[in-house]
Design a protein around this motif. Sequence first.
Motif, PDB file in Angstrom:
ATOM      1  N   PHE A 144     -12.211   2.950  -6.392  1.00 49.28           N
ATOM      2  CA  PHE A 144     -11.196   2.331  -7.793  1.00 49.28           C
ATOM      3  C   PHE A 144     -10.017   2.199  -7.389  1.00 49.28           C
ATOM      4  O   PHE A 144      -9.397   3.089  -6.507  1.00 49.28           O
ATOM      5  N   PRO A 145      -9.687   0.389  -7.369  1.00 51.26           N
ATOM      6  CA  PRO A 145      -8.522  -0.041  -7.226  1.00 51.26           C
ATOM      7  C   PRO A 145      -6.741   0.108  -7.502  1.00 51.26           C
ATOM      8  O   PRO A 145      -5.891   0.847  -6.766  1.00 51.26           O
ATOM      9  N   ALA A 182      -0.107   6.887  -2.877  1.00 54.59           N
ATOM     10  CA  ALA A 182      -0.769   5.227  -3.323  1.00 54.59           C
ATOM     11  C   ALA A 182      -2.334   4.321  -4.255  1.00 54.59           C
ATOM     12  O   ALA A 182      -3.074   5.596  -4.422  1.00 54.59           O
ATOM     13  N   GLU A 183      -1.327   3.273  -4.661  1.00 57.76           N
ATOM     14  CA  GLU A 183      -3.175   3.358  -5.581  1.00 57.76           C
ATOM     15  C   GLU A 183      -4.132   2.261  -4.619  1.00 57.76           C
ATOM     16  O   GLU A 183      -3.381   1.930  -3.613  1.00 57.76           O
ATOM     17  N   LEU A 195      -3.503  -0.313  -0.324  1.00 59.05           N
ATOM     18  CA  LEU A 195      -4.424   0.079   1.328  1.00 59.05           C
ATOM     19  C   LEU A 195      -4.840  -1.174   1.875  1.00 59.05           C
ATOM     20  O   LEU A 195      -5.139  -1.890   0.955  1.00 59.05           O
ATOM     21  N   SER A 196      -4.588  -1.764   3.537  1.00 58.36           N
ATOM     22  CA  SER A 196      -5.062  -1.783   3.972  1.00 58.36           C
ATOM     23  C   SER A 196      -6.767  -2.405   4.482  1.00 58.36           C
ATOM     24  O   SER A 196      -7.333  -1.037   3.681  1.00 58.36           O
ATOM     25  N   TRP A 197      -7.606  -3.064   4.696  1.00 53.94           N
ATOM     26  CA  TRP A 197      -8.539  -3.318   4.758  1.00 53.94           C
ATOM     27  C   TRP A 197      -9.651  -1.811   5.003  1.00 53.94           C
ATOM     28  O   TRP A 197     -10.483  -1.302   5.229  1.00 53.94           O
ATOM     29  N   GLY A 198      -8.576  -1.972   6.347  1.00 55.99           N
ATOM     30  CA  GLY A 198      -9.110  -0.718   7.749  1.00 55.99           C
ATOM     31  C   GLY A 198      -8.559   0.896   6.766  1.00 55.99           C
ATOM     32  O   GLY A 198      -9.453   1.680   6.902  1.00 55.99           O
ATOM     33  N   GLN A 199      -7.550   0.658   6.203  1.00 61.30           N
ATOM     34  CA  GLN A 199      -7.871   2.164   5.112  1.00 61.30           C
ATOM     35  C   GLN A 199      -8.573   2.311   4.563  1.00 61.30           C
ATOM     36  O   GLN A 199      -8.766   3.132   4.352  1.00 61.30           O
ATOM     37  N   GLN A 200      -8.739   1.678   3.409  1.00 57.94           N
ATOM     38  CA  GLN A 200     -10.004   0.963   2.413  1.00 57.94           C
ATOM     39  C   GLN A 200     -11.258   1.923   3.195  1.00 57.94           C
ATOM     40  O   GLN A 200     -11.841   2.475   2.396  1.00 57.94           O
TER      41      GLN A 200
END
Length: 249
Positions: A96-97, A145-146, A150-155
């Motif tokens: 959920f961005p 943080a929303e 986040l970076s792609w890897g963090q997501q």
Amino acid sequence: MSAEAGDEGLATVGLTKAFGGVTALDAATVSFQHGKVNALIGPNGSGKTTFFNCVTGMIRPDSGRATYRGRDITAKPPHRIARAGIGRSFQLCRVFPRMTVLDNLLVGARPGNLAGQLAGARKREEVERARGWLTRMGIEHLENAEARNLSWGQQKLLELAGVLMSDPDLILLDEPAGGVNPALIDRICDLVRELNAEGRTFLIVEHNMDMVMSLSDHVVVFDRGRPIAEGPPSVIQSDERVLGAYLGV
């Protein structure tokens, strides 16, 4: 490649799905080892993601049957399959961005509709469990943080933590290494090994063969919607049918 109804792991018998004139799954009969790290590999278009979608209730198969730990899960809705102990990630991260990292996990703690997930989700024990998974992933500093920041890897790590919040026995990962830097791939591999040692079963779809061969106990190869080979990585790497499917030799 028999798959009996009483098999404790994930198994399918004759699973079939067509889209228009294209058969994505062609009477696929296969079983995966409970308690192990399994991989499902094959060339693009071989039916891997369609298989994931059928066994997790995202789409309904045209025919055939899927079971998990002896229970029929064929065409059950996704939230019921989640409650049966199966969790999954997606090729494109589903987070959920505009929600915080922490709230993304609290939603994951309650499979079902969003209103039910959020109702009472901030119970202290669930918040602490969510923070525990964030720490396990190494992103605890991002809890406020929303998710879109986040970076792609963090997501990817956030999505995995969200899957774990529902406490699944079996985790299906769809291309966990896709678009991820090598250091994070190593971290994901370490997490899979740790979680498997703690008793969770994995089924991983992945094109990174180094990752597959180093991480997996058991590999199943799909081609044109059905399994053509299975076994330990050492056997799969030299199987002529596999080389033919990938290389056309």
